[in-house]
Design a protein around this motif. Structure first.
Motif, short mmCIF file in Angstrom:
data_model
loop_
_atom_site.label_atom_id
_atom_site.label_comp_id
_atom_site.label_asym_id
_atom_site.label_seq_id
_atom_site.Cartn_x
_atom_site.Cartn_y
_atom_site.Cartn_z
N ALA A 49 0.83 -1.21 0.00
CA ALA A 49 0.00 0.00 0.00
C ALA A 49 0.87 1.26 0.00
CB ALA A 49 -0.92 -0.02 1.22
N ARG A 50 1.96 1.25 0.80
CA ARG A 50 2.86 2.41 0.81
C ARG A 50 3.50 2.61 -0.57
NH1 ARG A 50 6.19 4.85 4.65
NH2 ARG A 50 4.21 4.99 5.79
N VAL A 51 3.97 1.52 -1.16
CA VAL A 51 4.62 1.62 -2.47
C VAL A 51 3.63 2.08 -3.54
CG1 VAL A 51 5.78 0.30 -4.29
CG2 VAL A 51 6.41 -0.06 -1.89
N ALA A 52 2.41 1.55 -3.50
CA ALA A 52 1.39 1.94 -4.49
C ALA A 52 1.05 3.41 -4.38
CB ALA A 52 0.14 1.09 -4.29
N GLU A 53 1.06 3.94 -3.15
CA GLU A 53 0.74 5.34 -2.92
C GLU A 53 1.79 6.27 -3.51
OE1 GLU A 53 0.38 8.36 0.94
OE2 GLU A 53 0.79 6.23 1.22
N ARG A 54 3.05 5.83 -3.55
CA ARG A 54 4.14 6.74 -3.89
C ARG A 54 4.84 6.47 -5.22
NH1 ARG A 54 7.29 7.73 1.87
NH2 ARG A 54 5.45 8.40 3.06
N ARG A 79 1.87 2.09 -16.68
CA ARG A 79 1.43 1.94 -15.30
C ARG A 79 2.45 1.08 -14.55
NH1 ARG A 79 -1.09 -3.07 -14.39
NH2 ARG A 79 -2.14 -2.21 -12.57
N VAL A 80 2.40 1.14 -13.23
CA VAL A 80 3.27 0.33 -12.38
C VAL A 80 2.39 -0.66 -11.63
CG1 VAL A 80 4.88 0.33 -10.45
CG2 VAL A 80 4.96 2.18 -12.13
N ALA A 81 2.56 -1.95 -11.92
CA ALA A 81 1.81 -3.01 -11.25
C ALA A 81 2.55 -3.36 -9.96
CB ALA A 81 1.68 -4.23 -12.16
N VAL A 82 2.15 -2.75 -8.84
CA VAL A 82 2.90 -2.85 -7.60
C VAL A 82 3.07 -4.28 -7.14
CG1 VAL A 82 2.80 -2.27 -5.14
CG2 VAL A 82 2.34 -0.52 -6.85
N GLU A 83 2.06 -5.11 -7.31
CA GLU A 83 2.15 -6.50 -6.84
C GLU A 83 3.26 -7.27 -7.54
OE1 GLU A 83 -0.62 -6.31 -10.32
OE2 GLU A 83 -0.38 -5.18 -8.45
N ARG A 84 3.71 -6.80 -8.69
CA ARG A 84 4.82 -7.46 -9.39
C ARG A 84 6.18 -6.89 -8.99
NH1 ARG A 84 3.05 -8.67 -15.66
NH2 ARG A 84 1.11 -9.80 -15.21
N HIS A 85 6.18 -5.84 -8.19
CA HIS A 85 7.43 -5.20 -7.79
C HIS A 85 7.77 -5.40 -6.31
CE1 HIS A 85 8.24 -2.80 -11.49
NE2 HIS A 85 6.93 -2.83 -11.62
N GLN A 95 12.56 -3.39 -7.62
CA GLN A 95 11.80 -4.23 -6.70
C GLN A 95 11.98 -3.72 -5.28
OE1 GLN A 95 13.48 -8.12 -7.34
NE2 GLN A 95 12.15 -8.59 -9.07
N VAL A 96 11.00 -4.03 -4.44
CA VAL A 96 11.09 -3.84 -2.99
C VAL A 96 10.89 -5.20 -2.34
CG1 VAL A 96 10.00 -2.80 -0.96
CG2 VAL A 96 10.33 -1.43 -3.03
N TRP A 97 11.76 -5.50 -1.37
CA TRP A 97 11.70 -6.80 -0.69
C TRP A 97 11.52 -6.60 0.81
CZ3 TRP A 97 11.92 -11.87 -2.47
CH2 TRP A 97 12.12 -12.01 -3.85
N LEU A 98 10.64 -7.41 1.38
CA LEU A 98 10.50 -7.54 2.83
C LEU A 98 11.08 -8.91 3.19
CD1 LEU A 98 9.43 -6.93 5.68
CD2 LEU A 98 7.18 -7.76 4.91
N VAL A 99 12.21 -8.91 3.88
CA VAL A 99 12.92 -10.16 4.20
C VAL A 99 12.86 -10.37 5.71
CG1 VAL A 99 15.09 -11.43 4.02
CG2 VAL A 99 14.46 -9.78 2.24
#
Length: 413
Positions: A53-58, A81-87, A120-124
Motif C-alpha cells: 500500500a505504501r509503495v502503491a501510494e508513492r 502503469r506500475v503493477a505494484v504486486e509485481r514489484h 523491486q522492494v523486498w521484505l525479508v
C-alpha cells in the motif's frame, strides 16, 4: 547533463541513456546489474499488504520508478502503469544472522522482466524477529545516490532527508589534467594487482562490518581528513595485511575506482546515472597506518581542490554518449582496477511505519571482470562497510574485520 524529468509535471515518453548508463550497459553486455539499498530493523515487521500500500501510494510520483530500459536502442521508456504486486515481494531467511543471505538474495534474484521498470522492494524476515527492507534497481538505470533518494521517497514515513546535491562548479586546469590522466592510465597496460590476478568465478559473496560513524569523524579530524579518507586508508591497510597473510609479501599500491556523484539538487529521483569516476591508488605498500592515511588525504584533497569530478562531468557532457560510455567501461574494469570503492551518506535513519532502521547498506553486483567492490554507507550514527567479492578471492571475507582492526590502529596513531 540531463535535467530532472517530472519537475514540470511532465514525464517524457523516452529518455536517451547517458554516458554512465551506456557504460553499465556495455560492461554487462546488456544484462541487468542489480544495485541494492537495504535497511535492517529490529522488532515486528510490517505486513506485505501494508508495504504494498505504501509503495502503491508513492511509486507513480517517483520518476526513476516509471521508466524501463530499451537496451537495443539505448533509451529509457516510460511505462503506462506500475503493477505494484509485481514489484513488491516477501522472503524468509531464518538463518541470516549477519545479513549476507539477504545480500545474496538482492543480487542473485532475477530482475523485473517483460519490459516493466526494473526495480523491486523486498521484505525479508530474518532471525529473532528482525527484518530487512530492501530496494533494488538496475544499475543501468540508477546509481547509488539515486537509489538512496528513491528508497527514501518510496519507503520513509517523512521523506525529507538524504545525500546532499552536488553543487556544480568549473574545474581547475589541474582537475582537467588529472581527469585526462585517469583516462590515459585506463588505456595503458594494467598495473600489477597480485591479490586480484586470478580468473573470476562469477560467484559472489556479501559481508558487512558496522562501527560508529563518530569514530571515523574523530580519526579524520585528528589527521586532517574526511570520513571517506579514513574509510579508504583503513581499506588500504586491510588489503595489505590480508595479502601479507596469504602470501608473505607486501602488495603494491592498488588502483580502485572511486565513484563520485554529480546529482544536483532537484535531480534526486531522476532516472539515469549521475556519477563520474576517478582512479585512486590505495597505498597498500605503506607499513604505517598513519602514513597510509596521510597519503590518502593528500590524494583525495587534490581531487577536491582541483574539482576533478566537475572536469569529468563536463568532458562527458561534451563528448558523444557512446564514446563516454566506452571510456567508462575502461575506467571500471577488472583489468585496470581491483574494483569500485564508493561511499554514500544516507543521513537520518529510514523510518518505516514508525520503526527506525538500525543499519543501511548499499552495494551492487560485480561486472566487467571486477573482483571486489566496497561501499561505506552512513546512516545517522552508524557506518556500515559492505564488501562484495568474487569467490576466487581466497579469505576475502576477512577484510571487513581487518578494516575494523585498521581503524583501531589509526585511533592509536
Amino acid at each position: 547533463m540531463r535535467s530532472q524529468p517530472g519537475t514540470d509535471g511532465h514525464l517524457p515518453p523516452t529518455l536517451p541513456m547517458g554516458a554512465a548508463d551506456i557504460a553499465y550497459h556495455l560492461a554487462t553486455r546488456g544484462r541487468p546489474l542489480p544495485v541494492a539499498f537495504v535497511f535492517a530493523f529490529t522488532g515486528r515487521a510490517p505486513s506485505l499488504d501494508a508495504l504494498r500500500a505504501r509503495v502503491a501510494e508513492r511509486a507513480h510520483h517517483i520518476p526513476a520508478l516509471r521508466y524501463g530500459i530499451e537496451r537495443r536502442r539505448r533509451r529509457l521508456v516510460l511505462a503506462d502503469r506500475v503493477a505494484v504486486e509485481r514489484h513488491v515481494h516477501e522472503a524468509w531467511l531464518s538463518d541470516d544472522t549477519d545479513g549476507s543471505g539477504t545480500g545474496r538474495l538482492m543480487l542473485a534474484r532475477p530482475m523485473t522482466a517483460e519490459g516493466r521498470p526494473p526495480w523491486q522492494v523486498w521484505l525479508v524476515h530474518g532471525p529473532d524477529g528482525g527484518y530487512t527492507l530492501g530496494y533494488r534497481s538496475d544499475h543501468t538505470l540508477q546509481d547509488g545516490v539515486g537509489a538512496a533518494h528513491t528508497a527514501r521517497a518510496l519507503l520513509d514515513d517523512h521523506p525529507d532527508d538524504g545525500p546532499p546535491g552536488h553543487p556544480c562548479a568549473w574545474p581547475t586546469a589541474r582537475g582537467v589534467a588529472d581527469a585526462l590522466r585517469d583516462v590515459t592510465a585506463s588505456l595503458r597496460a594494467p598495473v600489477a594487482k597480485p591479490a586480484f590476478a586470478m580468473p573470476v568465478t562469477g560467484r559472489t559473496r556479501v559481508c558487512h562490518a558496522d562501527t560508529a560513524l563518530t569514530r571515523l569523524r574523530l580519526i579524520g579530524r585528528e589527521h586532517g581528513g574526511t570520513v571517506n579518507d579514513v574509510y579508504l586508508a583503513a581499506l588500504a591497510h586491510a588489503v595489505r595485511v590480508w595479502h601479507l597473510k596469504e602470501t608473505g609479501t607486501a602488495h603494491p599500491p592498488l588502483p580502485v575506482a572511486v565513484p563520485m556523484s554529480v546529482r544536483a539538487a532537484g535531480e534526486e529521483t531522476a532516472p539515469g546515472n549521475r556519477m563520474v569516476v576517478a582512479r585512486l591508488l590505495l597505498p597498500c605498500d605503506e607499513v604505517s597506518p598513519k602514513k597510509v592515511l596521510a597519503r590518502t588525504v593528500a590524494a583525495t584533497g587534490r581531487m577536491r581542490t582541483s574539482r576533478q569530478r566537475d572536469a569529468v562531468r563536463l568532458m562527458l557532457a561534451a563528448a558523444p554518449r557512446a564514446f563516454g560510455g566506452r571510456i567508462g567501461t575502461r575506467l571500471v574494469n577488472g583489468a585496470v582496477v581491483a574494483g569500485p570503492a564508493s561511499s554514500v551518506n544516507f543521513g537520518d535513519a529510514l523510518v518505516h511505519q514508525g520503526a527506525a532502521s538500525r543499519r543501511a547498506a548499499v552495494f551492487s553486483e560485480l561486472a566487467a571482470g571486477v573482483r571486489m567492490m566496497t561501499t561505506l554507507t552512513g546512516q545517522r550514527d552508524t557506518a556500515c562497510l559492505t564488501l562484495v567479492h568474487d569467490e576466487a578471492l581466497r579469505n576475502a571475507g576477512d577484510l571487513p574485520d581487518l578494516w575494523l582492526a585498521a581503524l583501531r590502529e589509526l585511533e592509536r596513531a
